[in-house]
Design an enzyme around this catalytic site. Structure first.
Site, PDB file in Angstrom:
ATOM      1  N   GLU A 171     -56.166  -5.910  42.801  1.00  0.00           N
ATOM      2  CA  GLU A 171     -55.606  -5.957  44.158  1.00  0.00           C
ATOM      3  C   GLU A 171     -54.497  -4.930  44.361  1.00  0.00           C
ATOM      4  O   GLU A 171     -53.510  -4.919  43.610  1.00  0.00           O
ATOM      5  CB  GLU A 171     -55.053  -7.371  44.427  1.00  0.00           C
ATOM      6  CG  GLU A 171     -54.669  -7.584  45.877  1.00  0.00           C
ATOM      7  CD  GLU A 171     -54.310  -9.033  46.192  1.00  0.00           C
ATOM      8  OE1 GLU A 171     -54.297  -9.883  45.274  1.00  0.00           O
ATOM      9  OE2 GLU A 171     -54.039  -9.309  47.369  1.00  0.00           O
ATOM     10  N   HIS A 181     -48.367  -2.591  53.192  1.00  0.00           N
ATOM     11  CA  HIS A 181     -49.663  -2.404  52.568  1.00  0.00           C
ATOM     12  C   HIS A 181     -50.265  -1.071  53.004  1.00  0.00           C
ATOM     13  O   HIS A 181     -50.762  -0.288  52.201  1.00  0.00           O
ATOM     14  CB  HIS A 181     -50.568  -3.572  52.997  1.00  0.00           C
ATOM     15  CG  HIS A 181     -51.662  -3.837  52.046  1.00  0.00           C
ATOM     16  ND1 HIS A 181     -52.877  -3.232  52.131  1.00  0.00           N
ATOM     17  CD2 HIS A 181     -51.723  -4.636  50.959  1.00  0.00           C
ATOM     18  CE1 HIS A 181     -53.640  -3.658  51.161  1.00  0.00           C
ATOM     19  NE2 HIS A 181     -52.961  -4.507  50.425  1.00  0.00           N
ATOM     20  N   ASP A 236     -55.586 -16.070  28.153  1.00  0.00           N
ATOM     21  CA  ASP A 236     -56.510 -16.898  28.934  1.00  0.00           C
ATOM     22  C   ASP A 236     -55.860 -17.242  30.275  1.00  0.00           C
ATOM     23  O   ASP A 236     -55.062 -18.173  30.372  1.00  0.00           O
ATOM     24  CB  ASP A 236     -56.805 -18.170  28.111  1.00  0.00           C
ATOM     25  CG  ASP A 236     -57.757 -19.116  28.804  1.00  0.00           C
ATOM     26  OD1 ASP A 236     -58.016 -18.933  30.018  1.00  0.00           O
ATOM     27  OD2 ASP A 236     -58.235 -20.046  28.132  1.00  0.00           O
TER      28      ASP A 236
HETATM   29  P1  HMG Z   1     -41.613   0.070  50.256  1.00  0.00           P
HETATM   30  O1  HMG Z   1     -40.520  -0.457  51.107  1.00  0.00           O
HETATM   31  O2  HMG Z   1     -42.519   1.132  50.795  1.00  0.00           O
HETATM   32  O3  HMG Z   1     -41.008   0.538  48.890  1.00  0.00           O
HETATM   33  O4  HMG Z   1     -42.452  -1.174  49.769  1.00  0.00           O
HETATM   34  P2  HMG Z   1     -39.803   1.547  48.689  1.00  0.00           P
HETATM   35  O5  HMG Z   1     -40.187   2.887  49.263  1.00  0.00           O
HETATM   36  O6  HMG Z   1     -38.516   0.916  49.140  1.00  0.00           O
HETATM   37  O7  HMG Z   1     -39.788   1.684  47.091  1.00  0.00           O
HETATM   38  C1  HMG Z   1     -39.105   0.731  46.285  1.00  0.00           C
HETATM   39  C2  HMG Z   1     -39.810   0.660  44.950  1.00  0.00           C
HETATM   40  O8  HMG Z   1     -41.075   0.034  45.149  1.00  0.00           O
HETATM   41  C3  HMG Z   1     -40.132   2.002  44.332  1.00  0.00           C
HETATM   42  O9  HMG Z   1     -39.005   2.460  43.609  1.00  0.00           O
HETATM   43  C4  HMG Z   1     -41.262   1.662  43.422  1.00  0.00           C
HETATM   44  O10 HMG Z   1     -40.795   1.061  42.243  1.00  0.00           O
HETATM   45  C5  HMG Z   1     -42.021   0.630  44.267  1.00  0.00           C
HETATM   46  P3  HMG Z   1     -38.874   4.031  43.264  1.00  0.00           P
HETATM   47  O11 HMG Z   1     -40.010   4.411  42.363  1.00  0.00           O
HETATM   48  O12 HMG Z   1     -38.930   4.762  44.575  1.00  0.00           O
HETATM   49  O13 HMG Z   1     -37.551   4.086  42.575  1.00  0.00           O
HETATM   50  N1  HMG Z   1     -43.079   1.300  45.054  1.00  0.00           N
HETATM   51  C6  HMG Z   1     -44.251   1.660  44.541  1.00  0.00           C
HETATM   52  N2  HMG Z   1     -44.773   1.512  43.313  1.00  0.00           N
HETATM   53  C7  HMG Z   1     -46.026   1.970  43.104  1.00  0.00           C
HETATM   54  N3  HMG Z   1     -46.776   2.561  44.057  1.00  0.00           N
HETATM   55  C8  HMG Z   1     -46.298   2.726  45.302  1.00  0.00           C
HETATM   56  C9  HMG Z   1     -44.981   2.265  45.590  1.00  0.00           C
HETATM   57  N4  HMG Z   1     -44.211   2.248  46.691  1.00  0.00           N
HETATM   58  C10 HMG Z   1     -43.049   1.660  46.343  1.00  0.00           C
HETATM   59  N5  HMG Z   1     -47.045   3.342  46.217  1.00  0.00           N
HETATM   60  C11 HMG Z   1     -44.308  -2.407  49.005  1.00  0.00           C
HETATM   61  C12 HMG Z   1     -43.835  -1.115  49.632  1.00  0.00           C
HETATM   62  C13 HMG Z   1     -45.794  -2.436  48.987  1.00  0.00           C
HETATM   63  C14 HMG Z   1     -43.773  -2.460  47.555  1.00  0.00           C
HETATM   64  C15 HMG Z   1     -43.692  -3.612  49.810  1.00  0.00           C
HETATM   65  O14 HMG Z   1     -44.103  -3.521  51.139  1.00  0.00           O
HETATM   66  C16 HMG Z   1     -44.101  -4.949  49.243  1.00  0.00           C
HETATM   67  O15 HMG Z   1     -43.568  -5.425  48.266  1.00  0.00           O
HETATM   68  N6  HMG Z   1     -45.050  -5.617  49.896  1.00  0.00           N
HETATM   69  C17 HMG Z   1     -45.599  -6.894  49.401  1.00  0.00           C
HETATM   70  C18 HMG Z   1     -46.916  -6.630  48.757  1.00  0.00           C
HETATM   71  C19 HMG Z   1     -47.550  -7.844  48.151  1.00  0.00           C
HETATM   72  O16 HMG Z   1     -46.992  -8.902  48.046  1.00  0.00           O
HETATM   73  N7  HMG Z   1     -48.793  -7.683  47.726  1.00  0.00           N
HETATM   74  C20 HMG Z   1     -49.580  -8.711  47.136  1.00  0.00           C
HETATM   75  C21 HMG Z   1     -50.893  -8.786  47.843  1.00  0.00           C
HETATM   76  S1  HMG Z   1     -50.774  -9.787  49.275  1.00  0.00           S
HETATM   77  C22 HMG Z   1     -51.052 -11.361  48.573  1.00  0.00           C
HETATM   78  O17 HMG Z   1     -52.092 -11.598  48.061  1.00  0.00           O
HETATM   79  C23 HMG Z   1     -49.970 -12.368  48.388  1.00  0.00           C
HETATM   80  C24 HMG Z   1     -49.398 -13.036  49.589  1.00  0.00           C
HETATM   81  O18 HMG Z   1     -50.351 -13.627  50.451  1.00  0.00           O
HETATM   82  C25 HMG Z   1     -48.491 -14.097  49.018  1.00  0.00           C
HETATM   83  C26 HMG Z   1     -47.745 -14.884  50.026  1.00  0.00           C
HETATM   84  O19 HMG Z   1     -48.242 -15.042  51.172  1.00  0.00           O
HETATM   85  O20 HMG Z   1     -46.652 -15.392  49.664  1.00  0.00           O
HETATM   86  C27 HMG Z   1     -48.601 -12.049  50.395  1.00  0.00           C
END
Ligand code: HMG
Length: 415
Positions: free
Chosen positions: A78, A367, A269
């Protein structure tokens, strides 16, 4: 080692592997990560093998657990999970990272007795020392290292087929998950339990509700990093999950996004971990969030997770899957307890990041921005270009496709 590698995600796969070598992996170990499991080994792991089903393996950065900087291997299909964990760890890092602890690795073997005599429990408890000795004789190595069968408990259970006597054999499994040891010991003492109880033994099997084998992690997410409104937003999200099982199931799925990915990357596991975690969440007769949040006196957000974590550093696929050994080396873990502490920390990080996104800008914007960043890297964007392409899509309205990202990159380059 410093795990805060800014912009790790902006590197290509080869450059990221080069970074892992700087962090202690050898060229051969990096090759294990890229080549994965071979067919011959796979053919000995399960039945009727025809191929290998691979998953992406990513590295979460920024983690500090119990004052140790860590790069976290995560195997997951994911998008945004690895990024979210890294982002949460970066925020927690500002206040010292995660503090974690785990209990002794004690698992339960259940032995089901039908038609036991009235005084069965008394007789079994009187024979406890001999039963434990018999169980321990089967695994002298485990006993030598401080593990082994430690206790016996009896429970009377009312069922639709009448009363049953359930014997629990409590086994300290050391660094193993323990299913083999526990099942072997449970089967070995079953004839004695039949003789003592006058009943008939049916099931003899480990319980995946590993209530005695738990890990806890906590962190402070400073308001200076996330803003006061986000602190309130996450508390609102937590209250929602506490009050509503529909929301709570999704909330806890988010926790397991992180916990499972590390569990899989270390050859463990994950079905056992999932079963334990979700049942633990219902232990008070209603489903509850696995992570708790509250506001500290200084207005920061405190988060804490506790869950059963039956994970291992020896045995099973932790031994046969070649990636598992590399992941353990990268994490610098020797014991199952240390691994459980890290997995709990990643679970908390994941939940926090999801709630931060959900309670502020929404899940889709981050996302899409992330998807755009990843496509921008694939389209050849370098340095600042990556963020500028992502910002182009962050406004919304335009679909993120390889074509639209390439067009946006050209636009950025033209200034
Ligand atoms: P952002 O604000 O664009 O991140 O967040 P940023 O630019 O502030 O960057 C901060 C740090 O995030 C970076 O530090 C990286 O470590 C990391 P830096 O390297 O700049 O010092 N980061 C990345 N790492 C790898 N690849 C990238 C990247 N971009 C930033 N491209 C982010 C973007 C996606 C992290 C944020 O919007 C977020 O955390 N979103 C939540 C995503 C999530 O939860 N996904 C899970 C899937 S959805 C789900 O299934 C679960 C859910 O339903 C659970 C629930 O409902 O409770 C949501």
């Amino acid at each position: 080692m410093n795990s805060a590698i800014e912009g790790f995600y902006k590197l290509g796969v080869k450059e990221r592997n080069a970074k892992l070598r700087e962090y202690g992996l050898t060229t051969e170990e990096c090759a294990v990560y890229t080549n994965g499991l071979d067919l011959e080994t796979a053919n000995h792991m399960i039945e009727n093998v025809v191929g290998i089903h691979a998953l992406p393996l990513g590295i979460a950065t920024n983690f500090k657990v119990n004052d140790r900087d860590l790069l976290i291997p995560m195997a997951i299909e994911e998008p945004s999970v690895v990024a979210a964990a890294s982002k949460a760890a970066k925020i927690a890092r500002a206040s010292g990272g995660f503090k974690a602890e785990a209990t002794d690795p004690v698992m339960i073997g259940q032995i089901q007795i039908i038609g036991a005599a009235k005084d069965a429990e008394k007789k079994i408890m009187a024979a406890k020392d001999g039963l434990l000795e018999k169980a321990n004789a089967l695994d002298p190595m485990l006993v030598k290292f401080g593990g082994g069968a430690k206790e016996i408990e009896c429970r009377l259970l009312e069922t639709e087929r009448g009363e049953m006597l359930i014997v629990h054999l409590l086994v300290n499994c050391g660094d193993a998950m323990g299913a083999n040891a526990v099942n072997t010991m449970s089967e070995a003492i079953a004839p004695d339990l039949e003789a003592l109880s006058g009943g008939r033994v049916r099931l003899r099997i480990i319980s995946n509700l590993a209530v005695h084998r738990r890990a806890k992690a906590s962190a402070i997410f400073p308001k200076t990093e996330i803003g006061e409104d986000a602190v309130e937003g996450i508390l609102d999200a937590y209250a929602f999950a506490k009050a509503d099982p529909y929301r709570c199931a999704t909330n806890n799925k988010g926790v397991m996004n992180g916990a499972d990915a590390v569990t899989i990357a270390t050859g463990n596991d994950w079905r056992a971990v999932e079963a334990g975690a979700h049942y633990w969440a219902t232990r008070n007769n209603a489903v509850e969030p696995l992570c708790k949040y509250w506001k500290t006196e200084s207005g920061d957000l405190a988060g804490e997770i506790e869950l059963p974590l039956a994970v291992a550093t020896v045995g099973g696929a932790t031994k046969t899957h070649p990636n598992a050994a590399v992941s353990r080396k990268l994490l610098g873990v020797k014991t199952a307890r240390e691994l459980a502490e890290i997995i709990a920390s990643v679970g908390l990080a994941q939940n926090f990041a999801a709630l931060l996104a959900l309670s502020t800008e929404g899940i889709q914007r981050g996302h899409m921005r992330l998807h755009a960043k990843n496509l921008a890297v694939m389209a050849g964007a370098k340095g600042d270009e990556i963020d500028r392409v992502a910002e182009h899509f962050a406004k919304g309205g335009e679909r993120v496709t390889m074509e639209s990202v390439k067009a946006a990159l050209e636009k950025v380059r033209r200034g």
